[in-house]
Scaffold this motif. Structure first.
Motif, short mmCIF file in Angstrom:
data_model
loop_
_atom_site.label_atom_id
_atom_site.label_comp_id
_atom_site.label_asym_id
_atom_site.label_seq_id
_atom_site.Cartn_x
_atom_site.Cartn_y
_atom_site.Cartn_z
N GLY A 142 -0.32 -0.90 -16.79
CA GLY A 142 0.43 -0.43 -15.62
C GLY A 142 1.23 0.81 -15.92
N GLU A 156 -5.50 -2.72 -7.77
CA GLU A 156 -5.58 -3.97 -7.04
C GLU A 156 -6.32 -5.05 -7.84
N SER A 192 -3.99 -10.63 -12.79
CA SER A 192 -2.70 -11.15 -13.23
C SER A 192 -2.29 -12.38 -12.43
N LYS A 193 -2.45 -12.33 -11.11
CA LYS A 193 -2.09 -13.47 -10.27
C LYS A 193 -2.98 -14.68 -10.56
N SER A 210 -3.98 -6.35 -10.54
CA SER A 210 -2.97 -7.24 -9.97
C SER A 210 -3.58 -8.59 -9.63
N GLU A 270 8.78 -0.19 -11.08
CA GLU A 270 8.99 -1.06 -9.91
C GLU A 270 8.14 -0.65 -8.72
N ARG A 271 7.51 0.52 -8.77
CA ARG A 271 6.68 0.98 -7.65
C ARG A 271 5.20 1.03 -8.02
N ARG A 272 4.80 0.26 -9.05
CA ARG A 272 3.40 0.27 -9.48
C ARG A 272 2.60 -0.89 -8.91
N THR A 273 3.17 -1.64 -7.98
CA THR A 273 2.43 -2.71 -7.33
C THR A 273 1.47 -2.11 -6.31
N PRO A 274 0.37 -2.83 -6.01
CA PRO A 274 -0.61 -2.27 -5.05
C PRO A 274 0.01 -1.90 -3.71
#
Length: 300
Positions: free
Chosen positions: A57, A163, A169-170, A166, A132-136
């Motif tokens: 990330g 995506e 990871s989930k 992520s 903190e802004r690297r989420t899809p």
């Protein structure tokens, strides 16, 4: 009987129960040890995956392609607006620098770029996004905001790869929780079943205690302590197994996965905090199994 005398009796009775039914308690201790050992490995694997995802990330970079007609002053103004929008850092990449970088990445094939009549690459801004802004979702919103700026012709941040990363990871996180729940339930059931056998073997002693006026808690206490000792022993065996596994198998695994996590990227299996957590989990499993066993068998 004083409190200290009761406590001494309970511990002696629990120790006697462990000695008189060694095989039954061996099964329970082994089950708890396997569960705690598996939990320790799973926790270390999860931390390694999180570290790997964090390192990948950290490489997320948003490339913003600019209009060829945009001059240096306009690009500088646009760069400041992008920094304000993202909270990160932005670097201007002129067309010539972008072409030289592409030629270097292509290796021997890069010589073909010298035959081009003109440079086809537009000027661009490379934007480093804060963690903190690297989420899809956050990256998609940021890309939409950047595309709306005047002078921007395109935005690329590897949307599909982000995506997918992520989602992996989930899936690992939820799969780990499901597996942990299954192992937890199976361990409690096995431990409670073995303790029921131990209680059944001592049913004569229990009947005598009830006849002379022993209270419910007085009868149950030694069995709860037995469960606690089972959990403590099982957790101790598991911790010893984790130490041995890290010592003998750790170097081989580190060399095997060094291409992913780097030479020093392997996560240690045991840290003081994690060892205490696993020890507490083992004691909780033993107590939980014994509580269920005495609750189902001793209808007192």
């Amino acid at each position: 009987m004083s409190v200290l005398a009761k406590a001494a009796y309970f511990w002696r009775s629990a120790a006697s129960g462990l000695r008189h039914a060694p095989f039954i308690h061996f099964v329970a201790v082994t089950t708890i040890a396997i569960a705690i050992f598996s939990a320790g490995l799973a926790q270390a694997t999860g931390r390694m995956v999180e570290a790997l995802i964090g390192s990948l990330g950290g490489e997320v970079q948003v490339t913003v392609y600019l209009s060829p007609e945009l001059d240096e002053e306009g690009a500088a103004v646009l760069r400041e607006r992008m920094v304000a929008l993202s909270g990160g850092k932005a670097y201007l990449v002129p067309p010539r620098a972008a072409l030289e970088r592409l030629a270097t990445e292509l290796g021997d094939l890069g010589e073909a770029l010298a035959q081009l009549p003109e440079n086809p690459l537009p000027p661009s801004l490379e934007l480093e996004v804060p963690p903190e802004r690297r989420t899809p979702g956050a990256l998609k919103i940021l890309a939409q905001q950047l595309r709306a700026l005047p002078g921007v012709t395109g935005v690329d941040y590897g949307e599909e790869a982000v995506e997918r990363l992520s989602a992996i990871s989930k899936a690992l996180r939820y799969g780990g929780w499901v597996a942990f729940a299954v192992v937890l339930i199976a361990t409690v059931v096995i431990v409670s079943a073995t303790l029921q056998l131990a209680i059944y073997a001592r049913r004569g002693e229990i009947e005598i205690q009830k006849l002379v006026g022993a209270t419910d808690r007085f009868v149950k206490a030694p069995f709860l302590i037995e469960g606690f000792l089972q959990g403590l022993l099982g957790a101790g065996v598991a911790l010893a197994g984790l130490v041995a596994f890290e010592r003998f198998a750790g170097p081989g695994l580190a060399s095997l996965f060094s291409f992913l996590v780097g030479p020093g990227g392997m996560v240690p299996l045991l840290e003081p905090r994690i060892a205490l957590e696993l020890l507490a989990a083992g004691c909780a499993l033993g107590l939980g199994g014994s509580f269920i066993a005495v609750g189902r068998f001793l209808r007192v």
